[in-house]
Design a protein around this motif. Structure first.
Motif, PDB file in Angstrom:
ATOM      1  N   HIS A 173       5.191   3.693   3.390  1.00  0.00           N
ATOM      2  CA  HIS A 173       3.626   2.247   3.718  1.00  0.00           C
ATOM      3  C   HIS A 173       2.864   3.326   3.211  1.00  0.00           C
ATOM      4  CE1 HIS A 173       6.521  -0.309   5.900  1.00  0.00           C
ATOM      5  NE2 HIS A 173       7.179   0.773   6.824  1.00  0.00           N
ATOM      6  N   LEU A 176      -1.355  -1.444   1.409  1.00  0.00           N
ATOM      7  CA  LEU A 176      -1.295  -1.766   0.367  1.00  0.00           C
ATOM      8  C   LEU A 176       0.445  -2.184  -0.277  1.00  0.00           C
ATOM      9  CD1 LEU A 176      -1.944   1.799  -1.556  1.00  0.00           C
ATOM     10  CD2 LEU A 176      -3.668  -0.478  -0.616  1.00  0.00           C
ATOM     11  N   VAL A 177       0.080  -3.057  -1.144  1.00  0.00           N
ATOM     12  CA  VAL A 177       1.416  -4.288  -1.519  1.00  0.00           C
ATOM     13  C   VAL A 177       2.056  -2.733  -1.930  1.00  0.00           C
ATOM     14  CG1 VAL A 177       2.175  -6.087  -3.265  1.00  0.00           C
ATOM     15  CG2 VAL A 177      -0.051  -6.358  -1.884  1.00  0.00           C
ATOM     16  N   ASN A 178       1.511  -2.229  -2.905  1.00  0.00           N
ATOM     17  CA  ASN A 178       2.693  -1.412  -3.799  1.00  0.00           C
ATOM     18  C   ASN A 178       2.930   0.321  -3.051  1.00  0.00           C
ATOM     19  OD1 ASN A 178       3.123  -3.244  -5.647  1.00  0.00           O
ATOM     20  ND2 ASN A 178       1.230  -2.214  -6.829  1.00  0.00           N
ATOM     21  N   PRO A 179       3.894   0.107  -2.112  1.00  0.00           N
ATOM     22  CA  PRO A 179       3.960   2.042  -1.318  1.00  0.00           C
ATOM     23  C   PRO A 179       3.878   2.795  -2.224  1.00  0.00           C
ATOM     24  CG  PRO A 179       6.089   0.471  -1.378  1.00  0.00           C
ATOM     25  CD  PRO A 179       5.190  -0.256  -2.194  1.00  0.00           C
ATOM     26  N   PRO A 194       5.396   6.447  -3.986  1.00  0.00           N
ATOM     27  CA  PRO A 194       6.817   6.600  -4.914  1.00  0.00           C
ATOM     28  C   PRO A 194       7.710   7.433  -4.610  1.00  0.00           C
ATOM     29  CG  PRO A 194       5.052   6.579  -6.311  1.00  0.00           C
ATOM     30  CD  PRO A 194       4.030   6.531  -5.091  1.00  0.00           C
ATOM     31  N   GLU A 247      -6.200   0.938  -6.210  1.00  0.00           N
ATOM     32  CA  GLU A 247      -5.057   1.580  -5.825  1.00  0.00           C
ATOM     33  C   GLU A 247      -3.389   1.288  -6.115  1.00  0.00           C
ATOM     34  OE1 GLU A 247      -5.908  -1.934  -2.097  1.00  0.00           O
ATOM     35  OE2 GLU A 247      -8.580  -0.629  -2.109  1.00  0.00           O
ATOM     36  N   GLU A 248      -3.887   1.885  -7.186  1.00  0.00           N
ATOM     37  CA  GLU A 248      -2.716   1.750  -7.747  1.00  0.00           C
ATOM     38  C   GLU A 248      -1.723   3.831  -7.973  1.00  0.00           C
ATOM     39  OE1 GLU A 248      -2.101   0.198 -11.863  1.00  0.00           O
ATOM     40  OE2 GLU A 248      -2.837  -2.169 -10.586  1.00  0.00           O
ATOM     41  N   ARG A 300       0.207   6.844  -8.978  1.00  0.00           N
ATOM     42  CA  ARG A 300       0.854   7.581 -10.528  1.00  0.00           C
ATOM     43  C   ARG A 300       1.482   9.300 -10.338  1.00  0.00           C
ATOM     44  NH1 ARG A 300      -4.384   8.116 -10.690  1.00  0.00           N
ATOM     45  NH2 ARG A 300      -6.369   9.851 -11.390  1.00  0.00           N
TER      46      ARG A 300
END
Length: 419
Positions: free
Chosen positions: A184, A198-201, A203, A238-239, A241
């Motif tokens: 999360h 955030l929608v994308n947790p 990695p 908010e991505e 990498r």
């Protein structure tokens, strides 16, 4: 009838002139000038001026330390760096900084302090029962870690697009149906005052026991256990990498913002206990690392003192490096002479410091009433300065200030007359 002589209007030149004058003045006169004129206050509280001031102040090397100790007697001073103390009950706790703002996560709150203006905001910490289960048994009372409340992986930085400051925290929740973990990530925009998921947790699991660093609008964390990657989060998109790690890594590695570049400090040891501090910097394309310092520590560290980490602070105009360790020691390294000296053996360093005049307030100009979950102090109720106080901010001599103002005005009008 002769033409009436028209007086030149100064409405378009005065704001630029004020910025030229104010940006060069010490802090206390700037804060006092806010009360003299609405126009001056508007200039001094603008985002444009705050950002200009931050860029200007970055040429003046300063170090922020916890002010619960008699620092002046422990650090006699250095011609290349100025020490500024933060007087705050929680100043010695693990914290994160960005552009002179300090984020101190507590068990029940997140505190954002601006030592320059004396303002503070308090936000809710939310639930902290998730990450603890992941680290249960892993956390021992090891003094070389920075452990935040709830064992969260924390981050604090500035969105380079809209200028907002954001707090990030990550959880790693064990799944009830398998041995895997659910990741999360939540973000708190300081201007808005609400946590959101955030929608994308993330990695992967990041190291929650070491500080993160914000560089050029992204927050960087070290990966947990084996460092195969460095994880980055762009605060605007908010991505996440992944980035390649340096060629070498150890459990004591520290990620920092060194002169607006991402750097990792790693302390390597050989079998003959030859302690060496290596500092790696990432290039602008985030593809490769270069080793910018290799410093021998053998004559400073006893054979048994291997549980030590080091964090770079700043590089002076003369090219000398300042860094500190978790044993409250402050060092200065002279690359040209390959010489290392200890400036202080008992000083609680927080981070590099730069004066920041940004106001801690929501984006909306109207007061907001927050619910019980948020618990945020709106700007109208923010305590002025019982929490953070700074010393060593001196009022300049009146003649020096007058001379500086006159010089800037003269330079401005000379340039204007030539154009």
């Amino acid at each position: 009838m002769g033409k009436t002589e028209q007086k030149p209007s100064s409405i378009y030149i005065v704001p630029d002139l004020l910025e030229e004058i104010f940006i060069r003045l010490p802090l206390k006169p700037i804060l006092r000038f806010k009360t003299l004129s609405k126009q001056w206050r508007s200039v001094l509280e603008s985002r444009r001026f705050a950002e200009m001031r931050v860029r200007f102040q970055k040429n003046h090397r300063k170090i922020l330390v916890a002010g619960d100790q008699p620092t002046e007697s422990q650090f006699e001073g250095d011609e290349e760096v100025e020490v500024v103390s933060l007087h705050c009950d929680d100043a010695t706790r693990p914290s994160l900084t960005c552009d002179g703002l300090v984020c101190i996560p507590l068990q029940d709150s997140i505190n954002i302090l601006n030592p320059t203006t004396g303002e503070s905001l308090t936000f809710p910490s939310g639930s902290d029962s998730v990450t603890v289960s992941f680290y249960k048994g892993l956390f021992r009372n090891e003094y070389w870690y920075n452990i935040f409340p709830g064992h969260h992986a924390m981050g604090f930085g500035k969105d380079k697009v809209d200028g907002s400051y954001k707090v990030v925290r990550m959880f790693f929740n064990p799944s009830e149906s398998s041995s895997l973990y659910i990741f999360h990530c939540e973000i708190l925009d300081v201007n808005i005052g609400e946590w959101r998921k955030l929608v994308n947790p993330p990695p992967c699991i990041v190291e929650a026991r070491r500080k993160s660093a914000c560089v050029n609008g992204s927050i960087y964390w070290l990966i947990e256990f084996k460092m195969d990657w460095v994880l980055a989060l762009d605060l605007h998109t908010e991505e996440f990498r992944k980035l390649p790690p340096p060629p070498t890594s150890t459990f004591g590695d520290q990620v920092v913002n060194l002169e607006d570049r991402l750097a990792i400090a790693t302390k390597s040891t050989s079998f003959d206990f030859d302690f060496t501090l290596r500092i790696w910097c990432l290039d602008a394309q985030e593809e490769s690392w270069s080793k910018i310092y290799s410093i021998s520590l053998s004559h400073l560290l006893p054979l048994g003192e291997w549980k030590v980490w080091f964090r770079p602070l700043a590089v002076s105009k003369q090219g000398n490096l300042f860094f500190y360790d978790n044993r409250k020691r402050l060092y200065k390294y002279y690359p040209e002479k390959d010489k290392l000296c200890c400036l202080s053996s008992d000083i609680c360093v927080i981070s590099p410091f730069v004066e920041n005049l940004v106001r801690l307030r929501p984006l909306s100009s109207s007061p907001k009433t927050f619910g019980d979950r948020s618990g945020i102090h709106s700007p109208e109720h923010v305590p002025s300065s019982p929490i953070p106080k700074i010393f060593r901010l001196r009022i300049p001599n009146i003649f020096l200030t007058t001379a500086l103002v006159s010089l800037v005005m003269f330079r401005y009008f000379v340039v204007s007359s030539k154009s």
